[in-house]
Design an enzyme around this catalytic site. Sequence first.
Site, PDB file in Angstrom:
ATOM      1  N   LYS A  68      67.050  32.691  21.422  1.00  0.00           N
ATOM      2  CA  LYS A  68      65.696  33.141  21.754  1.00  0.00           C
ATOM      3  C   LYS A  68      65.128  32.324  22.915  1.00  0.00           C
ATOM      4  O   LYS A  68      65.680  32.342  23.986  1.00  0.00           O
ATOM      5  CB  LYS A  68      64.839  33.064  20.485  1.00  0.00           C
ATOM      6  CG  LYS A  68      65.510  33.695  19.247  1.00  0.00           C
ATOM      7  CD  LYS A  68      65.777  35.160  19.482  1.00  0.00           C
ATOM      8  CE  LYS A  68      66.415  35.958  18.369  1.00  0.00           C
ATOM      9  NZ  LYS A  68      67.440  35.446  17.549  1.00  0.00           N
ATOM     10  N   ASP A  89      62.630  25.984  10.684  1.00  0.00           N
ATOM     11  CA  ASP A  89      63.197  26.873  11.697  1.00  0.00           C
ATOM     12  C   ASP A  89      62.120  27.035  12.772  1.00  0.00           C
ATOM     13  O   ASP A  89      61.119  27.711  12.575  1.00  0.00           O
ATOM     14  CB  ASP A  89      63.567  28.220  11.050  1.00  0.00           C
ATOM     15  CG  ASP A  89      64.187  29.191  12.055  1.00  0.00           C
ATOM     16  OD1 ASP A  89      63.998  28.993  13.270  1.00  0.00           O
ATOM     17  OD2 ASP A  89      64.844  30.154  11.611  1.00  0.00           O
ATOM     18  N   TYR A  99      63.181  35.246   8.490  1.00  0.00           N
ATOM     19  CA  TYR A  99      64.008  36.200   9.246  1.00  0.00           C
ATOM     20  C   TYR A  99      64.933  36.922   8.254  1.00  0.00           C
ATOM     21  O   TYR A  99      65.515  36.294   7.366  1.00  0.00           O
ATOM     22  CB  TYR A  99      64.808  35.437  10.319  1.00  0.00           C
ATOM     23  CG  TYR A  99      65.912  36.267  10.908  1.00  0.00           C
ATOM     24  CD1 TYR A  99      65.643  37.496  11.516  1.00  0.00           C
ATOM     25  CD2 TYR A  99      67.229  35.854  10.831  1.00  0.00           C
ATOM     26  CE1 TYR A  99      66.664  38.274  12.037  1.00  0.00           C
ATOM     27  CE2 TYR A  99      68.262  36.629  11.363  1.00  0.00           C
ATOM     28  CZ  TYR A  99      67.965  37.843  11.955  1.00  0.00           C
ATOM     29  OH  TYR A  99      68.977  38.614  12.451  1.00  0.00           O
ATOM     30  N   ARG A 130      86.931  22.361  19.889  1.00  0.00           N
ATOM     31  CA  ARG A 130      86.090  22.681  18.719  1.00  0.00           C
ATOM     32  C   ARG A 130      85.354  21.431  18.227  1.00  0.00           C
ATOM     33  O   ARG A 130      84.217  21.496  17.779  1.00  0.00           O
ATOM     34  CB  ARG A 130      86.943  23.285  17.589  1.00  0.00           C
ATOM     35  CG  ARG A 130      86.224  23.383  16.254  1.00  0.00           C
ATOM     36  CD  ARG A 130      86.869  24.352  15.260  1.00  0.00           C
ATOM     37  NE  ARG A 130      88.306  24.267  15.210  1.00  0.00           N
ATOM     38  CZ  ARG A 130      89.016  23.305  14.603  1.00  0.00           C
ATOM     39  NH1 ARG A 130      88.401  22.310  13.982  1.00  0.00           N
ATOM     40  NH2 ARG A 130      90.327  23.333  14.613  1.00  0.00           N
TER      41      ARG A 130
HETATM   42  O1  P1T Z   1      70.504  35.811  15.876  1.00  0.00           O
HETATM   43  P1  P1T Z   1      70.871  34.387  15.558  1.00  0.00           P
HETATM   44  O2  P1T Z   1      71.054  33.538  16.800  1.00  0.00           O
HETATM   45  O3  P1T Z   1      72.004  34.286  14.606  1.00  0.00           O
HETATM   46  O4  P1T Z   1      69.571  33.718  14.855  1.00  0.00           O
HETATM   47  C1  P1T Z   1      69.115  34.080  13.602  1.00  0.00           C
HETATM   48  C2  P1T Z   1      67.640  33.793  13.491  1.00  0.00           C
HETATM   49  C3  P1T Z   1      67.228  32.649  12.844  1.00  0.00           C
HETATM   50  N1  P1T Z   1      65.914  32.328  12.737  1.00  0.00           N
HETATM   51  C4  P1T Z   1      64.959  33.122  13.241  1.00  0.00           C
HETATM   52  C5  P1T Z   1      63.511  32.750  13.079  1.00  0.00           C
HETATM   53  C6  P1T Z   1      65.308  34.293  13.909  1.00  0.00           C
HETATM   54  O5  P1T Z   1      64.329  35.059  14.411  1.00  0.00           O
HETATM   55  C7  P1T Z   1      66.688  34.656  14.035  1.00  0.00           C
HETATM   56  C8  P1T Z   1      67.111  35.912  14.701  1.00  0.00           C
HETATM   57  N2  P1T Z   1      66.105  36.859  14.834  1.00  0.00           N
HETATM   58  C9  P1T Z   1      66.221  38.081  15.425  1.00  0.00           C
HETATM   59  C10 P1T Z   1      67.372  38.560  15.914  1.00  0.00           C
HETATM   60  C11 P1T Z   1      64.983  38.872  15.459  1.00  0.00           C
HETATM   61  O6  P1T Z   1      64.912  39.869  16.216  1.00  0.00           O
HETATM   62  O7  P1T Z   1      64.046  38.511  14.745  1.00  0.00           O
END
Ligand code: P1T
Length: 440
Positions: free
Chosen positions: A230, A205, A128, A75
């Site tokens: 992503k 972000d 988001y 961890r």
């Molecule tokens: O899904 P996660 O890895 O926890 O990420 C969150 C997140 C943070 N910032 C942005 C700009 C994002 O688009 C996302 C996650 N977004 C999606 C799942 C979506 O379909 O827009």
Amino acid sequence: MAPATVIYNANSHHTNGTNGAHSVRKPHSDGFGTRAIHVGSDPNPATGAVIPSISLSTTYKQDAIGVHKGFEYSRSGNPNRDAFEATLASIEVGGAYGIAFASGSATTATILQSLGPSAHIVSVNDVYGGTFRYMSKVASINQGLETTFLDLENADDDTILAAIRPNTKLIWIESPTNPTLRLIDIPRIASLAHSHPSAPLVLVDNTFLSPFYSSPLLQGADLVMHSLTKYVNGHSDVVMGALILPPHHTELNENLRYLQNAIGAVPSAYDCWLAQRGAKTLHLRMKAHGANALAVAKVLQKSPLVEEVIYPGLSTHPRNELAYRSLSPHALKWIKQSNGLEEAGFPYGGMISFRIRGGLAEAEKFLTSTRLFTLAESLGGVESLAEHPAKMTHGSIPEAERALLGIGDNLVRLSVGVEDVDDLVADVEQALEAAAALSD
Ligand code: P1T
């Protein structure tokens, strides 16, 4: 034979030239793709394996109490996470420290927790849905966090400065925003924040553009975060997130790394290995995503079945000039070298939002008529996806706020993949016709 000259610079993964014939070489900064492939990915000194092994051990032998090889417990750190964090710090230009988390959302939660009780932040109003939810429904209750959601695209300097309070610790930017692709002028916000006595940190972000298209740390941001789920991983098979910090934020890095271990929302070694493999082709994929998205955006723009197309790379986009200014040095170099790309627009990531003529029924018909664009949340994988933000990714935002933001029933979001562009264009065209047939 004389030892080879040791040449080291921050961008180079080689600390030691091994070819004695070239004892004097000019310092050289490796390009984005070279760093993505090599930094954090040295051949194994024991076996020669070119690709790092997956190190699944949760714990590490100590030769005496506290005497070990840099790892104690997985961890706190493990070889795959360390290696991938080094890759991330290298490809997010201006970065020196990478800190990986179990998801983008765990990254958001950790950074907001680091602000302590009763802090205030300013956030771009279109974020988001999960980020909005954590700020307004979780951190607000658990730590008394207050968030001022502001239209950072259009607000003038005085409005932004007036929103910063003595306890404002952070300004949260997404650019382009999810899902309406509003563009924020990062250098402007950073200089306002840093000139204010409260000196809030500026976080970007950078999920939508990835480190290939945008380098917010070069534009004055203090931190960059990614949902690596992503583009960086890029194959829709890992959920992970990260923060990247520039060299002058040593103390902040130490604090956040402490929380990474203490909160423990860390990614597995296997996921780090997979995401590192994905990151090696980020530059290739992002060029293809961008070129395909530009082609699809142009087709949508010509269609009478579409009310509005939002793709900041289109030359008709109201903030196309800001999009151009915001390109990373490596993306700009690529775009300048590619013939003709600048005339009708330029590739600017793979995300497009558009308003289909009609309402929910037409949007749904489009989304269920595509053959290659799969109806699904998420984005940034090699395969094309399409979704309905109002009912899916941004459903946690109250309807009235969604309406103010322009997240209406006819808004469709596309994550344009790297399939053959003609197939994608044909797919979008036939799905638009299927939707139009509803009202015939
Ligand atoms: O899904 P996660 O890895 O926890 O990420 C969150 C997140 C943070 N910032 C942005 C700009 C994002 O688009 C996302 C996650 N977004 C999606 C799942 C979506 O379909 O827009």
